[in-house]
Enzyme design. Structure first.
Site, PDB file in Angstrom:
ATOM      1  CG  ASP A   1     -75.456  26.671  19.266  1.00 23.27           C
ATOM      2  OD1 ASP A   1     -76.579  26.753  19.795  1.00 23.27           O
ATOM      3  OD2 ASP A   1     -74.447  27.217  19.737  1.00 23.27           O
TER       4      ASP A   1
ATOM      5  N   GLY B   1     -78.851  21.098  16.281  1.00 25.34           N
ATOM      6  CA  GLY B   1     -79.244  20.038  17.207  1.00 25.34           C
ATOM      7  C   GLY B   1     -79.207  20.503  18.647  1.00 25.34           C
ATOM      8  CG  ASP B   2     -81.411  19.880  22.851  1.00 22.58           C
ATOM      9  OD1 ASP B   2     -80.520  19.528  23.647  1.00 22.58           O
ATOM     10  OD2 ASP B   2     -82.488  20.382  23.223  1.00 22.58           O
ATOM     11  CG  PHE B   3     -75.466  20.265  24.010  1.00 20.82           C
ATOM     12  CD1 PHE B   3     -76.094  20.334  25.238  1.00 20.82           C
ATOM     13  CD2 PHE B   3     -74.770  21.384  23.546  1.00 20.82           C
ATOM     14  CE1 PHE B   3     -76.056  21.496  26.000  1.00 20.82           C
ATOM     15  CE2 PHE B   3     -74.732  22.566  24.302  1.00 20.82           C
ATOM     16  CZ  PHE B   3     -75.378  22.615  25.534  1.00 20.82           C
TER      17      PHE B   3
ATOM     18  CG  HIS C   1     -69.973  28.991  32.369  1.00 21.11           C
ATOM     19  ND1 HIS C   1     -69.281  30.184  32.301  1.00 21.11           N
ATOM     20  CD2 HIS C   1     -70.786  28.968  31.287  1.00 21.11           C
ATOM     21  CE1 HIS C   1     -69.677  30.867  31.236  1.00 21.11           C
ATOM     22  NE2 HIS C   1     -70.581  30.156  30.596  1.00 21.11           N
ATOM     23  CG  ASP C   2     -74.248  28.196  30.078  1.00 19.10           C
ATOM     24  OD1 ASP C   2     -73.832  29.239  30.610  1.00 19.10           O
ATOM     25  OD2 ASP C   2     -74.179  27.967  28.851  1.00 19.10           O
TER      26      ASP C   2
HETATM   27  N1  SAM Z   1     -69.443  28.165  22.882  1.00 12.15           N
HETATM   28  C1  SAM Z   1     -69.778  29.537  22.578  1.00 12.15           C
HETATM   29  C2  SAM Z   1     -68.755  30.499  23.134  1.00 12.15           C
HETATM   30  O1  SAM Z   1     -67.817  30.066  23.812  1.00 12.15           O
HETATM   31  O2  SAM Z   1     -68.889  31.702  22.840  1.00 12.15           O
HETATM   32  C3  SAM Z   1     -71.182  29.909  23.069  1.00 12.15           C
HETATM   33  C4  SAM Z   1     -71.382  29.771  24.559  1.00 12.15           C
HETATM   34  S1  SAM Z   1     -73.013  30.273  25.075  1.00 12.15           S
HETATM   35  C5  SAM Z   1     -72.754  30.616  26.769  1.00 12.15           C
HETATM   36  C6  SAM Z   1     -73.901  28.767  25.129  1.00 12.15           C
HETATM   37  C7  SAM Z   1     -74.174  28.188  23.770  1.00 12.15           C
HETATM   38  O3  SAM Z   1     -74.801  26.903  23.960  1.00 12.15           O
HETATM   39  C8  SAM Z   1     -75.110  28.999  22.911  1.00 12.15           C
HETATM   40  O4  SAM Z   1     -74.589  29.130  21.616  1.00 12.15           O
HETATM   41  C9  SAM Z   1     -76.408  28.183  22.940  1.00 12.15           C
HETATM   42  O5  SAM Z   1     -77.187  28.337  21.778  1.00 12.15           O
HETATM   43  C10 SAM Z   1     -75.850  26.783  23.048  1.00 12.15           C
HETATM   44  N2  SAM Z   1     -76.810  25.818  23.619  1.00 12.15           N
HETATM   45  C11 SAM Z   1     -77.560  25.979  24.733  1.00 12.15           C
HETATM   46  N3  SAM Z   1     -78.290  24.876  24.950  1.00 12.15           N
HETATM   47  C12 SAM Z   1     -77.991  24.014  23.944  1.00 12.15           C
HETATM   48  C13 SAM Z   1     -78.430  22.697  23.629  1.00 12.15           C
HETATM   49  N4  SAM Z   1     -79.324  22.071  24.395  1.00 12.15           N
HETATM   50  N5  SAM Z   1     -77.919  22.107  22.513  1.00 12.15           N
HETATM   51  C14 SAM Z   1     -77.013  22.764  21.725  1.00 12.15           C
HETATM   52  N6  SAM Z   1     -76.544  24.011  21.986  1.00 12.15           N
HETATM   53  C15 SAM Z   1     -77.046  24.619  23.091  1.00 12.15           C
END
Ligand code: SAM
Length: 323
Positions: free
Chosen positions: A192, A213-215, A233-234
């Site tokens: 994350d 990291g950043d995915f 879904h984001d």
């Molecule tokens: N997977 C978790 C859950 O089901 O509760 C968290 C879902 S939350 C809607 C989105 C997650 O994606 C957050 O923890 C956020 O920090 C992470 N996130 C957003 N952009 C990201 C990126 N570019 N790289 C890694 N993680 C990311």
């Protein structure tokens, strides 16, 4: 009551619960209205109105002057309950409430409402995570729902052949913890953003590996099974194509991708909670909820050869794609 009158009133029910939870009503029972008003420094008449409304919507019971939690409010609305949903209630009250206020404009323009409601521009997670406190409220809120759903998401498909499970954007780690609970001889990793990982470490207490990291921008840690829970879904279809292509490229042949999301029915008539979640995604992200057929098409476009989906009866369903 006719449907329209019921829906005119429905938001008042939600806000009554939000206000009571925010004021700590469910942490203070059993109590009388006078004792609670003294403790909160609140108005006795208004406190009585709030408590009586909570009785009417079945979040409290009243015996004489004494109010007590119902079984549901005791389990989900007390801050110290292991199944607490107070984080999500506060996020709903303090953030979603303001964004949903502009739903009509979101529909006109097709975009989220962060600039309109909060004057915020820029990447969406910089809004959810504006302060350390807002990040914690959001992620611990999701944790509450995760505790309800993740054991079922992990149990929905046979994952026993996988040795290294990497949960991309795994937040507080509830899915990775459910994976190691069910498969104690395998390894689980949460990947994350750097500012989230200290909270992940705190919540997972050494039971899973935590990697910053950043995915979208960074190389993915190696795995034979990746998870994306409430991530797709984001985002819009373009970003999903990029992310799925990256996951596919990083997997060995036979590797898996577990997607945890609420699934819309293929005929787009329900379930209601998934359509409400889809509108919620409209007002706060670039994404929306999708049907099993839509996830299958996205996974097949990335190259996955098998896609299986299962409804779990919890706030997250489970799609497993195999390379
Ligand atoms: N997977 C978790 C859950 O089901 O509760 C968290 C879902 S939350 C809607 C989105 C997650 O994606 C957050 O923890 C956020 O920090 C992470 N996130 C957003 N952009 C990201 C990126 N570019 N790289 C890694 N993680 C990311």
């Amino acid at each position: 009551m006719n449907r329209v009158v019921h829906l005119i009133e429905a938001f008042r029910h939600s806000k009554t619960m939000f206000a009571a939870a925010k004021l700590g009503v469910f942490d203070a029972t059993p109590t009388t209205a006078a004792a609670l008003a003294m403790r909160l420094g609140s108005d006795v008449r208004a406190t009585t109105l709030l408590l009586d409304a909570c009785v009417a919507i079945e979040l409290l019971t009243r015996d004489g002057d004494t109010y007590r939690n119902t079984a549901d409010s005791d389990e989900y609305l007390r801050r110290d309950s292991p199944h607490t949903l107070v984080g999500y209630v506060l996020y709903s009250s303090d953030v979603l409430w303001q964004l949903w206020a502009h739903l009509d404009d979101a529909v006109r323009e097709g975009t989220h409402r962060w600039p309109q409601a909060f004057g915020m521009e820029g990447p969406i997670f910089s809004h959810f995570f504006k302060t350390e406190e807002s990040m914690r409220t959001f992620l611990t809120g999701l944790h509450g729902f995760g505790m309800l759903a993740s054991p079922s998401v992990i149990a929905a498909h046979d994952l026993s052949r996988f040795r290294r499970f990497v949960d991309l954007g795994g937040g507080t780690g509830h899915l990775a913890l459910s994976f190691v609970d069910r498969h104690p001889n395998a390894t689980a990793v949460v990947f994350d953003l750097p500012r989230v990982i200290p909270l992940t470490r705190e919540m997972t207490r050494g039971r899973v590996e935590c990697i910053e990291g950043d995915f979208f921008a960074d190389e993915l840690p190696p795995a034979d099974c990746y998870a994306l829970s409430r991530i797709l879904h984001d985002w819009n279809d373009d970003k999903i194509h990029r992310l799925l292509a990256k996951v596919f490229a990083a997997l060995p042949a036979g590797g898996g991708l577990l997607i945890g999301e609420m699934l819309l029915d293929d005929d787009r008539r329900g379930p209601v909670s998934a359509f409400m979640q889809s509108l919620s995604m409209l007002i706060c992200t670039e994404g929306q909820e999708r049907s099993a057929a839509e996830y299958e098409a996205l996974c097949r476009a990335a190259g996955f050869r098998e896609v299986h989906e299962k409804k779990t009866g919890t706030p997250s369903d489970a799609v497993l794609a195999i390379k």
